[in-house]
Each structure stands twice: as structure tokens, then as C-alpha cells.
Write an enzyme that holds these catalytic residues in place. Structure first.
Site, PDB file in Angstrom:
ATOM      1  N   LYS A 100       0.913   4.108  -2.876  1.00  0.00           N
ATOM      2  CA  LYS A 100       0.562   5.496  -2.592  1.00  0.00           C
ATOM      3  C   LYS A 100       1.727   6.451  -2.856  1.00  0.00           C
ATOM      4  O   LYS A 100       1.527   7.597  -3.277  1.00  0.00           O
ATOM      5  CB  LYS A 100       0.077   5.621  -1.144  1.00  0.00           C
ATOM      6  CG  LYS A 100      -1.258   4.922  -0.877  1.00  0.00           C
ATOM      7  CD  LYS A 100      -2.352   5.388  -1.822  1.00  0.00           C
ATOM      8  CE  LYS A 100      -3.743   4.974  -1.361  1.00  0.00           C
ATOM      9  NZ  LYS A 100      -4.785   5.393  -2.327  1.00  0.00           N
ATOM     10  N   TYR A 115       0.832  -1.209   0.000  1.00  0.00           N
ATOM     11  CA  TYR A 115       0.000   0.000   0.000  1.00  0.00           C
ATOM     12  C   TYR A 115       0.863   1.255   0.000  1.00  0.00           C
ATOM     13  O   TYR A 115       0.602   2.209  -0.741  1.00  0.00           O
ATOM     14  CB  TYR A 115      -0.901  -0.040   1.234  1.00  0.00           C
ATOM     15  CG  TYR A 115      -1.949   1.040   1.321  1.00  0.00           C
ATOM     16  CD1 TYR A 115      -3.094   0.984   0.546  1.00  0.00           C
ATOM     17  CD2 TYR A 115      -1.813   2.101   2.212  1.00  0.00           C
ATOM     18  CE1 TYR A 115      -4.085   1.963   0.643  1.00  0.00           C
ATOM     19  CE2 TYR A 115      -2.785   3.077   2.327  1.00  0.00           C
ATOM     20  CZ  TYR A 115      -3.920   3.002   1.532  1.00  0.00           C
ATOM     21  OH  TYR A 115      -4.887   3.979   1.640  1.00  0.00           O
TER      22      TYR A 115
END
Length: 252
Positions: free
Chosen positions: A157, A153
Site C-alpha cells: 500500500k 500489505y
């Protein structure tokens, strides 16, 4: 181009930040395509927009599938009008420590966040270039700065931030701005899942986060929607290539 004639696409808009953003853009006068893997849930967002007097369309699509993305953008153009605002919000979690993380954990998260933003931006920018006006807003996260159990993640991001800055350079000459919003802790189904993963009661989890946040509260989906609303507006025409942390305090 007046806001009343603009068309927005918001991915992952069935719930949480995406739904709040779709509702806010509709309140700003834009027609909104509510894109989500779950069309039934997306329709509930559309119904809320319609009940408030707005115009919206629910579209089911896997953001990581090129054919489905192109079909979705084509349908938006045909039924609502050429899109001029794109909010790449769709996201998933597959949290795990590095030594436990599977290929599927990695590929799924990178596919939805990064590939999804790439595919939708590529499909939508053609319409924006033709209009000589456009806004792309990518949803990053404070996790881009690093967060235990989120190697996939965090990488996705952080990647969205580099993607944002590059598109801002490439598309600026066509009147298109590209920015990223990086939320801190926002109370959503996704953060509730994070609390469950680490074995913490969600209410206790929120209280702990609030105590550590300078403004002494947790974030709400509407906090992100307000920021996206500004970045999608005419007034933000000189803001591009920026990452705005919406986290109740400073972020490094």
C-alpha cells in the site's frame, strides 16, 4: 467527453469497496467493467448495475497475470468502449508477523496490489493517452503508515502511493490524473477476516474502532466510492498525485 460516454474498469469489484465503487460510477453514468478473479460474484455486481439501468460487463481475470490483464482491457475496449477510468482496487490479505511470513504470503500480496496496479495501468493508459483524458485511482490504505502483522500489505500500500505520484508526473501531460485513496477501517469481508485472525468478535472489533475514530463510526464501502467518484470526475481535473485518507479523522 461526457460522463455518459466514459468507460470505467474497477478491479476486485465483486464485493466490498470494489462493488460499491462500480455501482457508484455506474450511477454517475459510466459504463463499468467489473473485473474479479470470481466471475460469478462479479456478475452479481453487474446484475445490480443493470437492474438500476446501467451498463456493465463482468470479466474474470487474475490482475497479476499480464496476458489476462491485456485480454481483459482488450475485451472492455471491444464491448464497452475504450476505457478512460481505471480503479485499481483488487486486493488480498496474507497477514502474519514478520518471522512467520512466508515467501508466498509476501509474493501474493505484492503481486495482486502492486503488480496488478502496474499491469492494468500500463494496459489502460494507452487508451487514455489516445483520448487525451483519463483517471486512474489506486486504492492504498492507512496500513501504508505501518500496521502490526501486515508487513507485506503495508509495503504494497505504501508502494502504491509512490506509484501513484510517479504516474501523475508521467501522464499529466496527456490529460490523465492519477490519485490514491487510502481508506481507514471499512466494514468488509476483508476486515472481518482481520478480526477473525486476531481472535476478536467482528461486532466488538467495529465498536472498538468506532470509539477510536474522531467521527465515532466505522467506514462503509460507500464512503470510499464517493471519493473515487469525485476523483474520476471532470471536476477533479486539477487534482493529481494526491493520497486522500478517508479514515474519519486525520492521518500522519
Amino acid at each position: 467527453m461526457s460522463e455518459q460516454s466514459r468507460v470505467a474498469i474497477v478491479t476486485g469489484a465483486a464485493r466490498g469497496i470494489g462493488a460499491a465503487t462500480a455501482l457508484r460510477l455506474a450511477a454517475d453514468g459510466l459504463a463499468v467493467a467489473v473485473v474479479d478473479l470470481d466471475e460469478v460474484a462479479a456478475q452479481s455486481t453487474v446484475d445490480a448495475i443493470s437492474a438500476a439501468g446501467g451498463r456493465a460487463l463482468a470479466i474474470a481475470a487474475d490482475v497479476a497475470d499480464r496476458a489476462q490483464v491485456q485480454a481483459a482491457v482488450d475485451r472492455v475496449a471491444a464491448e464497452l468502449g475504450a476505457p478512460s477510468v481505471l480503479v485499481n482496487n483488487a486486493g488480498v490479505l496474507r497477514d502474519n508477523l514478520l518471522f512467520k511470513m512466508t515467501d508466498a504470503d509476501w509474493d501474493t500480496v505484492l503481486g495482486v496490489h502492486l503488480r496488478g496496479a502496474f499491469l492494468f495501468s500500463q494496459a489502460a493508459q494507452k487508451h487514455m493517452v489516445d483520448q487525451r483524458w483519463g483517471r486512474i485511482v489506486n486504492l492504498s490504505s492507512t496500513s501504508a503508515l505501518g500496521n502490526r502483522g501486515q508487513a507485506n500489505y503495508a509495503a504494497a500500500k505504501a508502494g502504491l502511493q509512490g506509484f501513484t505520484k510517479t504516474l501523475a508526473i508521467e501522464l499529466g501531460q496527456f490529460g490523465i490524473t492519477v490519485n490514491a485513496v487510502a481508506p481507514g477501517f471499512i466494514a468488509t469481508d476483508m476486515t472481518a477476516a482481520t478480526a477473525a485472525r486476531i481472535g476478536v468478535d467482528f461486532d466488538d472489533f467495529q465498536e472498538r474502532i468506532a470509539a477510536q475514530t474522531p467521527v465515532r463510526r466505522i467506514g462503509r464501502p460507500e464512503d470510499i466510492a464517493h471519493t473515487v467518484s469525485f476523483l474520476a470526475s471532470e471536476g477533479a481535473s486539477f487534482v493529481s498525485g494526491q493520497v486522500i485518507y478517508v479514515a474519519g479523522g486525520p492521518c500522519d
